[in-house]
Design a protein around this motif. Structure first.
Motif, PDB file in Angstrom:
ATOM      1  N   GLU A  96     -49.762 -48.283  -5.374  1.00  0.00           N
ATOM      2  CA  GLU A  96     -49.983 -48.736  -6.746  1.00  0.00           C
ATOM      3  C   GLU A  96     -51.397 -48.428  -7.229  1.00  0.00           C
ATOM      4  OE1 GLU A  96     -47.767 -49.753  -8.843  1.00  0.00           O
ATOM      5  OE2 GLU A  96     -46.218 -49.542  -7.320  1.00  0.00           O
TER       6      GLU A  96
ATOM      7  N   ILE B  25     -51.210 -46.480 -10.838  1.00  0.00           N
ATOM      8  CA  ILE B  25     -51.651 -47.086 -12.098  1.00  0.00           C
ATOM      9  C   ILE B  25     -52.571 -46.154 -12.867  1.00  0.00           C
ATOM     10  CG2 ILE B  25     -53.783 -48.267 -11.345  1.00  0.00           C
ATOM     11  CD1 ILE B  25     -52.609 -50.745 -12.903  1.00  0.00           C
TER      12      ILE B  25
ATOM     13  N   SER C   8     -45.729 -54.192 -20.666  1.00  0.00           N
ATOM     14  CA  SER C   8     -45.547 -54.144 -19.209  1.00  0.00           C
ATOM     15  C   SER C   8     -46.337 -53.009 -18.576  1.00  0.00           C
ATOM     16  CB  SER C   8     -44.060 -54.011 -18.857  1.00  0.00           C
ATOM     17  OG  SER C   8     -43.564 -52.713 -19.170  1.00  0.00           O
TER      18      SER C   8
ATOM     19  N   ALA D 107     -49.379 -52.390 -18.906  1.00  0.00           N
ATOM     20  CA  ALA D 107     -50.694 -52.869 -18.465  1.00  0.00           C
ATOM     21  C   ALA D 107     -50.652 -53.385 -17.043  1.00  0.00           C
ATOM     22  CB  ALA D 107     -51.194 -53.964 -19.407  1.00  0.00           C
ATOM     23  N   PHE D 108     -49.447 -53.736 -16.572  1.00  0.00           N
ATOM     24  CA  PHE D 108     -49.297 -54.310 -15.236  1.00  0.00           C
ATOM     25  C   PHE D 108     -48.500 -53.399 -14.304  1.00  0.00           C
ATOM     26  CE2 PHE D 108     -49.241 -57.652 -18.509  1.00  0.00           C
ATOM     27  CZ  PHE D 108     -50.423 -58.307 -18.199  1.00  0.00           C
TER      28      PHE D 108
ATOM     29  N   SER E 216     -45.416 -52.729 -14.270  1.00  0.00           N
ATOM     30  CA  SER E 216     -44.223 -53.436 -13.811  1.00  0.00           C
ATOM     31  C   SER E 216     -43.021 -53.080 -14.682  1.00  0.00           C
ATOM     32  CB  SER E 216     -44.451 -54.949 -13.853  1.00  0.00           C
ATOM     33  OG  SER E 216     -44.702 -55.384 -15.176  1.00  0.00           O
TER      34      SER E 216
ATOM     35  N   LEU F 105     -41.742 -57.819 -18.001  1.00  0.00           N
ATOM     36  CA  LEU F 105     -43.018 -58.481 -18.268  1.00  0.00           C
ATOM     37  C   LEU F 105     -43.023 -59.842 -17.587  1.00  0.00           C
ATOM     38  CD1 LEU F 105     -45.672 -58.083 -19.833  1.00  0.00           C
ATOM     39  CD2 LEU F 105     -44.595 -59.225 -21.779  1.00  0.00           C
TER      40      LEU F 105
ATOM     41  N   GLU G 166     -46.177 -61.255 -16.335  1.00  0.00           N
ATOM     42  CA  GLU G 166     -47.494 -61.857 -16.471  1.00  0.00           C
ATOM     43  C   GLU G 166     -47.809 -62.062 -17.953  1.00  0.00           C
ATOM     44  OE1 GLU G 166     -50.589 -60.173 -13.898  1.00  0.00           O
ATOM     45  OE2 GLU G 166     -49.055 -58.844 -13.061  1.00  0.00           O
TER      46      GLU G 166
ATOM     47  N   PRO H 220     -49.847 -61.499 -21.067  1.00  0.00           N
ATOM     48  CA  PRO H 220     -50.851 -60.534 -21.552  1.00  0.00           C
ATOM     49  C   PRO H 220     -52.001 -61.245 -22.268  1.00  0.00           C
ATOM     50  CG  PRO H 220     -48.628 -59.951 -22.275  1.00  0.00           C
ATOM     51  CD  PRO H 220     -48.559 -61.345 -21.769  1.00  0.00           C
TER      52      PRO H 220
ATOM     53  N   ILE I 205     -54.965 -57.087 -24.374  1.00  0.00           N
ATOM     54  CA  ILE I 205     -53.811 -56.257 -24.001  1.00  0.00           C
ATOM     55  C   ILE I 205     -52.829 -56.168 -25.161  1.00  0.00           C
ATOM     56  CG2 ILE I 205     -51.751 -56.194 -22.520  1.00  0.00           C
ATOM     57  CD1 ILE I 205     -53.510 -57.243 -20.235  1.00  0.00           C
TER      58      ILE I 205
ATOM     59  N   ALA J 252     -52.487 -48.357 -19.395  1.00  0.00           N
ATOM     60  CA  ALA J 252     -53.445 -48.553 -18.302  1.00  0.00           C
ATOM     61  C   ALA J 252     -54.545 -47.487 -18.303  1.00  0.00           C
ATOM     62  CB  ALA J 252     -52.721 -48.552 -16.956  1.00  0.00           C
TER      63      ALA J 252
END
Length: 263
Positions: free
Chosen positions: A73, A77, A102, A104-105, A107, A110, A112, A114, A118, A158
């Motif tokens: 990862e 990323i 999503s 940004a992570f 994943s 979603l 987490e 934001p 973000i 990202a």
């Protein structure tokens, strides 16, 4: 150097998928990876994303040498990927906005919360890629072209150093294809934007921004260099093992098959 492959071989289930690959991508370059089905394009992408590791040879991506540094990862990323395989993994009930968030992570879905920063970035990318008008619509209601633009926005969340576009116009009509290509061209003009790798077997999609081309054939590098040299009548006639003619219009190529004279 953004990418450096030195004498790379990849064996899968006893068969050589890639053979003796040598290739370099420098910062500031944008490349086309061109080849027919079965040429090894997907295998090469899996290698760059550290989903596969070379059986032999040396792979260095973004100053990370495979086998000597932590990858997974941490590397992915920094690489934005847009592909039909990835497109099928998203939840159909998620909105376009949620899918972009999503990114940004890194994943699928979603999970987490934001931050405001973000959220602002996601809205900015939705605007930039002309997606804001359908930001609240479910993914399943989007057209193929709309989905592709959403996935590009997600990939940019990202701030990737490499953006890989794997056959991004598959399933698009002419108008949607040209709109997507215009979007890609705009991304290339962004200051401090990512290195672009555009994977295709359709020469007419090759934009002027892609000044370099890697020709892949049966798991090997057939040739690599300036697009004007690689996508030429003489080079592609040898590449395809049949006579073809390349016509250039508005700095974009079109391949036509040369009819053989009958005796």
């Amino acid at each position: 150097m953004v990418i450096q492959l030195e004498h790379v071989w990849l064996n899968r289930d006893g068969a050589w998928i890639l053979e003796d690959i040598n290739w370099q991508v420098k910062k500031g370059e944008h490349w086309v990876i061109f080849g027919l089905n079965g040429a090894g394009k997907s295998a090469l992408l899996n290698l760059l994303n550290a989903y596969d590791f070379p059986t032999k040879g040396k792979v260095t991506v973004l100053n990370r040498e495979f086998g000597k540094t932590m990858l997974g990862e941490q590397l992915r990323i920094k690489i934005g990927l847009v592909s039909s395989t990835l497109q099928q993994k998203f939840y159909l009930s998620d909105s376009a906005y949620e899918i972009v968030l999503s990114g940004a992570f890194a994943s699928i879905g979603l999970y987490e919360t934001p931050t405001d920063e973000i959220r602002k970035k996601a809205i900015s990318l939705l605007k930039e890629l002309n997606c804001l008008e359908f930001a609240d619509r479910n993914y399943e209601t989007l057209s193929q072209g709309e989905r592709q633009r959403v996935l590009i926005a997600r990939a940019l969340m990202a701030n990737p150093e490499i953006l890989i576009l794997d056959e991004p116009t598959n399933g698009l009509d002419f108008i949607a294809r040209e709109e997507l290509l215009e979007t890609i061209e705009r991304i290339s003009n962004n200051e401090n934007g990512p290195t672009l790798l555009y994977v295709t077997h359709h020469a007419e999609e090759i934009l002027p921004i892609f000044e370099n081309t890697l020709l892949l054939k049966k798991g090997r590098v057939f040739a690599s260099g300036k697009t004007s040299d690689m996508i030429s009548s003489s080079a592609l006639t040898t590449f395809f093992d049949r006579p073809v003619e390349v016509l250039w219009k508005d700095q974009r190529p079109l391949i036509t098959k040369v009819k053989q004279k009958t005796k």
